[in-house]
Design an enzyme around this catalytic site. Structure first.
Site, PDB file in Angstrom:
ATOM      1  CB  ILE A  73       3.539  -1.720  -7.338  1.00 51.64           C
ATOM      2  CG1 ILE A  73       3.030  -2.917  -8.162  1.00 51.64           C
ATOM      3  CG2 ILE A  73       2.721  -0.467  -7.638  1.00 51.64           C
ATOM      4  CD1 ILE A  73       1.643  -3.407  -7.769  1.00 51.64           C
ATOM      5  NE  ARG A  74       3.479   4.403  -6.169  1.00 53.17           N
ATOM      6  CZ  ARG A  74       2.379   3.809  -6.639  1.00 53.17           C
ATOM      7  NH1 ARG A  74       2.291   3.512  -7.916  1.00 53.17           N
ATOM      8  NH2 ARG A  74       1.378   3.534  -5.855  1.00 53.17           N
ATOM      9  CG  HIS A 134       2.915  -6.193  -4.273  1.00 55.94           C
ATOM     10  ND1 HIS A 134       2.271  -5.657  -3.180  1.00 55.94           N
ATOM     11  CD2 HIS A 134       3.603  -5.180  -4.831  1.00 55.94           C
ATOM     12  CE1 HIS A 134       2.556  -4.377  -3.085  1.00 55.94           C
ATOM     13  NE2 HIS A 134       3.365  -4.049  -4.076  1.00 55.94           N
ATOM     14  CB  CYS A 191       5.334  -3.610  -1.261  1.00 53.27           C
ATOM     15  SG  CYS A 191       5.857  -2.290  -2.367  1.00 53.27           S
ATOM     16  N   GLY A 209       0.851  -1.185   0.000  1.00 49.13           N
ATOM     17  CA  GLY A 209       0.000   0.000   0.000  1.00 49.13           C
ATOM     18  C   GLY A 209       0.879   1.223   0.000  1.00 49.13           C
ATOM     19  CD  GLU A 238       0.623  -8.640  -1.939  1.00 46.60           C
ATOM     20  OE1 GLU A 238       1.627  -9.384  -1.860  1.00 46.60           O
ATOM     21  OE2 GLU A 238       0.687  -7.393  -1.856  1.00 46.60           O
ATOM     22  NE  ARG A 272       7.945   5.696   1.444  1.00 40.05           N
ATOM     23  CZ  ARG A 272       7.475   6.874   1.015  1.00 40.05           C
ATOM     24  NH1 ARG A 272       8.057   7.990   1.340  1.00 40.05           N
ATOM     25  NH2 ARG A 272       6.394   6.908   0.262  1.00 40.05           N
TER      26      ARG A 272
HETATM   27  N1  GLN Z   1       5.896   3.197  -2.351  1.00 40.15           N
HETATM   28  C1  GLN Z   1       5.103   2.654  -1.286  1.00 40.15           C
HETATM   29  C2  GLN Z   1       5.592   3.141   0.063  1.00 40.15           C
HETATM   30  O1  GLN Z   1       6.550   3.806   0.166  1.00 40.15           O
HETATM   31  C3  GLN Z   1       5.079   1.151  -1.321  1.00 40.15           C
HETATM   32  C4  GLN Z   1       4.371   0.669  -2.550  1.00 40.15           C
HETATM   33  C5  GLN Z   1       3.655  -0.633  -2.405  1.00 40.15           C
HETATM   34  O2  GLN Z   1       3.403  -1.143  -1.315  1.00 40.15           O
HETATM   35  N2  GLN Z   1       3.258  -1.161  -3.522  1.00 40.15           N
HETATM   36  O3  GLN Z   1       4.984   2.809   1.021  1.00 40.15           O
END
Ligand code: GLN
Length: 202
Positions: free
Chosen positions: A140-141, A181, A82, A50, A183, A111
């Site tokens: 994802i990021r 991820h 993540c 998230g 999941e 991050r």
């Molecule tokens: N970039 C998010 C963070 O710094 C993590 C991204 C993710 O959980 N997909 O929390």
């Protein structure tokens, strides 16, 4: 205690449902944790992907941060994907100034480390320790692990391309974390491994 552990999914923010599905798929009972009292009902906790800054802020506002730290100190197994990895890290680079974590994993994470060009990408990670083929991993990021303490086991590393050598999965005792991820992909081997950790702990 029953053979199937009850594993909470911290439901302050993030991809809670996907983790619940993965946990149920490997035979655990998933419990959506929205209230502090529910921590007493679970054998372990998953912290979803998230946005760690939001998750941290909500955890502090809702009075969750101290009980989560206490649960971890009391020996509750935790798995973070993540943003969840960030929540379990002792040190966070490029964090918001007021960002707090549960901590416990002696790692430094950065991050959004992979940068804008590759906000999201997928690659296969060799995880021979899990058995079976390489794991298809969705980032994802995502954060990466920039440094690990002596007690941290490195479980997954990107093995080719520009980012070869980057650590993306770790374990320290009862704490497990991945930058990616599992999941989201239907490969439940990480969740299954976590359930084994939880069973071994009871
Ligand atoms: N970039 C998010 C963070 O710094 C993590 C991204 C993710 O959980 N997909 O929390």
């Amino acid at each position: 205690m029953s053979a199937s552990p009850t594993i909470g999914v911290l439901a302050l923010q993030g991809d809670v449902r996907e983790h619940e599905r993965s946990l149920e798929a490997v035979g655990a009972t998933a419990l959506r944790v929205r209230r502090i009292e529910q921590l007493s009902l679970i054998d372990a906790l998953v912290i979803p992907g998230g946005e760690s800054t939001t998750m941290s802020k909500l955890a502090v506002m809702d009075g969750f941060m101290a009980p989560l730290r206490q649960a971890r100190l009391d020996g509750m197994p935790m798995y973070g994907s993540c943003a969840g990895m960030i929540m379990l890290a002792d040190r966070v680079l490029d964090a918001r100034p007021d960002q707090e974590t549960i901590g416990g994993l002696d790692i430094t994470v950065r991050r959004n480390a992979f940068g804008r060009q590759v906000d999201s990408f997928e690659t296969d990670i060799d995880m021979a320790w899990l058995g079976g083929p390489p794991m298809h991993a969705v980032f994802i990021r995502a954060p990466w692990v920039e440094a690990t303490g002596a007690e941290v086991e490195v479980l997954g590393v990107i093995d080719s391309g520009d980012r070869a050598g980057t650590i993306v999965a770790v374990r320290q005792g009862l704490l497990l974390a991945t930058s990616f991820h599992p999941e989201l992909t239907g490969d439940h081997r990480i969740h299954s491994n976590f359930v084994e950790i939880v069973k071994g702990n009871r």
